[in-house]
Scaffold this motif. Structure first.
Motif, PDB file in Angstrom:
ATOM      1  N   UNK A 176       0.815  -1.221   0.000  1.00 40.45           N
ATOM      2  CA  UNK A 176       0.000   0.000   0.000  1.00 40.45           C
ATOM      3  C   UNK A 176       0.847   1.270   0.000  1.00 40.45           C
ATOM      4  N   UNK A 177       1.945   1.249   0.742  1.00 42.90           N
ATOM      5  CA  UNK A 177       2.752   2.466   0.887  1.00 42.90           C
ATOM      6  C   UNK A 177       4.070   2.409   0.124  1.00 42.90           C
ATOM      7  N   UNK A 178       4.533   1.196  -0.218  1.00 45.92           N
ATOM      8  CA  UNK A 178       5.827   1.043  -0.877  1.00 45.92           C
ATOM      9  C   UNK A 178       6.998   1.101   0.087  1.00 45.92           C
ATOM     10  N   UNK A 179       6.723   1.312   1.384  1.00 44.81           N
ATOM     11  CA  UNK A 179       7.782   1.368   2.394  1.00 44.81           C
ATOM     12  C   UNK A 179       8.226  -0.046   2.759  1.00 44.81           C
ATOM     13  N   UNK A 180       9.378  -0.138   3.403  1.00 47.18           N
ATOM     14  CA  UNK A 180       9.914  -1.420   3.839  1.00 47.18           C
ATOM     15  C   UNK A 180       9.356  -1.751   5.227  1.00 47.18           C
ATOM     16  N   UNK A 181       8.912  -2.993   5.389  1.00 49.41           N
ATOM     17  CA  UNK A 181       8.465  -3.481   6.686  1.00 49.41           C
ATOM     18  C   UNK A 181       9.486  -4.481   7.218  1.00 49.41           C
ATOM     19  N   UNK A 182       9.839  -4.352   8.498  1.00 51.67           N
ATOM     20  CA  UNK A 182      10.770  -5.263   9.155  1.00 51.67           C
ATOM     21  C   UNK A 182      10.024  -6.046  10.227  1.00 51.67           C
ATOM     22  N   UNK A 183      10.362  -7.322  10.370  1.00 51.51           N
ATOM     23  CA  UNK A 183       9.620  -8.173  11.295  1.00 51.51           C
ATOM     24  C   UNK A 183      10.168  -8.172  12.716  1.00 51.51           C
ATOM     25  N   UNK A 184      11.298  -7.529  12.959  1.00 52.43           N
ATOM     26  CA  UNK A 184      11.893  -7.527  14.298  1.00 52.43           C
ATOM     27  C   UNK A 184      11.678  -6.162  14.953  1.00 52.43           C
ATOM     28  N   UNK A 185      11.631  -6.133  16.285  1.00 48.92           N
ATOM     29  CA  UNK A 185      11.312  -4.871  16.955  1.00 48.92           C
ATOM     30  C   UNK A 185      12.445  -3.863  16.957  1.00 48.92           C
ATOM     31  N   UNK A 186      13.672  -4.334  16.777  1.00 51.23           N
ATOM     32  CA  UNK A 186      14.801  -3.425  16.931  1.00 51.23           C
ATOM     33  C   UNK A 186      15.865  -3.635  15.872  1.00 51.23           C
ATOM     34  N   UNK A 187      16.270  -2.569  15.226  1.00 49.33           N
ATOM     35  CA  UNK A 187      17.466  -2.544  14.382  1.00 49.33           C
ATOM     36  C   UNK A 187      18.206  -1.254  14.699  1.00 49.33           C
ATOM     37  N   UNK A 188      19.514  -1.262  14.545  1.00 46.54           N
ATOM     38  CA  UNK A 188      20.319  -0.091  14.852  1.00 46.54           C
ATOM     39  C   UNK A 188      20.728   0.619  13.571  1.00 46.54           C
ATOM     40  N   UNK A 189      20.673   1.927  13.585  1.00 48.76           N
ATOM     41  CA  UNK A 189      21.226   2.725  12.496  1.00 48.76           C
ATOM     42  C   UNK A 189      22.694   2.981  12.804  1.00 48.76           C
ATOM     43  N   UNK A 190      23.565   2.590  11.890  1.00 49.46           N
ATOM     44  CA  UNK A 190      24.993   2.845  12.085  1.00 49.46           C
ATOM     45  C   UNK A 190      25.464   3.841  11.034  1.00 49.46           C
ATOM     46  N   UNK A 191      26.495   4.591  11.390  1.00 50.58           N
ATOM     47  CA  UNK A 191      27.081   5.552  10.461  1.00 50.58           C
ATOM     48  C   UNK A 191      28.595   5.464  10.553  1.00 50.58           C
ATOM     49  N   UNK A 192      29.268   6.319   9.829  1.00 49.64           N
ATOM     50  CA  UNK A 192      30.727   6.270   9.771  1.00 49.64           C
ATOM     51  C   UNK A 192      31.384   6.558  11.116  1.00 49.64           C
ATOM     52  N   UNK A 193      30.644   7.164  12.049  1.00 53.05           N
ATOM     53  CA  UNK A 193      31.188   7.456  13.364  1.00 53.05           C
ATOM     54  C   UNK A 193      31.055   6.269  14.320  1.00 53.05           C
ATOM     55  N   UNK A 194      30.057   5.425  14.101  1.00 53.98           N
ATOM     56  CA  UNK A 194      29.802   4.309  15.010  1.00 53.98           C
ATOM     57  C   UNK A 194      30.285   2.973  14.475  1.00 53.98           C
ATOM     58  N   UNK A 195      30.517   2.873  13.171  1.00 56.74           N
ATOM     59  CA  UNK A 195      30.955   1.600  12.588  1.00 56.74           C
ATOM     60  C   UNK A 195      31.707   1.856  11.292  1.00 56.74           C
ATOM     61  N   UNK A 196      32.677   1.015  11.015  1.00 56.93           N
ATOM     62  CA  UNK A 196      33.466   1.133   9.792  1.00 56.93           C
ATOM     63  C   UNK A 196      32.791   0.325   8.675  1.00 56.93           C
TER      64      UNK A 196
END
Length: 220
Positions: free
Chosen positions: A177-197
């Motif tokens: 309906x929206x074209x957005x991504x749905x994830x089945x788990x309650x938690x995922x982390x956003x990482x960036x160049x400062x937190x992960x290589x």
């Protein structure tokens, strides 16, 4: 003479055990796994909430119960030695996933801590190969995303790298309906160049769809 030979053999055995013991002591324990620590902490917080009969902001009692159940199984998986995650692509498109080389060989010349692989629609990454997370293209969004086990869902738009906890099977679907991504788990982390290589490019989903799929899968 035989006594001295026997004593010498015993001494050699004791020396070998003395040198071998640290190797057993240095074996990693699941209790030191950062994912295990985070899951355990989240479960304690949810348990206190339920015992006090209070409500986490933005979460219904049903959502709290569901997250408790999911985190309980995740904790059990880590305790039983499952230190890898799995990504299952049901989006209708090719997706990009993060992970180490399949043969676990360390590349001294590697620029990043892991590699970016491409996973075909309808496939899941191989058992025992650790899928660390997924790449979110710059024109793709996640509708109900949370970076905390006890947090409230929000919208996230790429480009972004999303890391999953060990012991998780992440199923990625496209909302029709929206074209957005749905994830089945309650938690995922956003990482960036400062937190992960990690390599986090600024590219579209159309470009990802043109890539040759090379992620290790159960079909390969």
């Amino acid at each position: 003479m035989k006594i001295w030979k026997s004593l010498l053999i015993v001494l050699m055995v004791l020396v070998n055990l003395a040198f071998a013991q640290p190797s057993f002591a240095d074996r990693p324990k699941f209790s030191k796994n950062p994912d295990y620590i985070e899951v355990t902490k989240a479960l304690k917080e949810l348990s206190k909430t339920k015992d006090a009969q209070t409500q986490v902001e933005g979460l219904t009692p049903e959502q709290i119960q569901k997250r408790t159940e999911e985190l309980t199984l995740q904790k059990y998986a880590l305790e039983t030695g499952i230190n890898w995650g799995q990504c299952d692509n049901q989006t209708g498109n090719t997706i990009a996933v993060y992970g180490k080389t399949p043969n676990d060989e360390e590349d001294e010349d590697a620029v990043y801590d892991n590699n970016l692989y491409f996973l075909a629609n309808g496939q899941s990454t191989k058992n025992n190969w650790d899928c660390d997370g997924i790449y979110l293209a710059n024109d793709v969004k996640v509708a109900n995303f949370t970076s905390s086990p006890n947090g409230q869902g929000q919208e996230l738009t790429g480009p972004a790298a999303l890391k999953i906890l060990d012991g998780t099977q992440l199923v990625i679907k496209t909302n029709p309906d929206t074209g957005a991504i749905d994830l089945n788990v309650p938690t995922v982390k956003v990482v960036n160049s400062k937190t992960a290589n990690w390599f986090i490019p600024d590219i579209s989903q159309a470009i990802i769809n043109t890539r040759v799929t090379n992620a290790p899968t159960n079909q390969s």
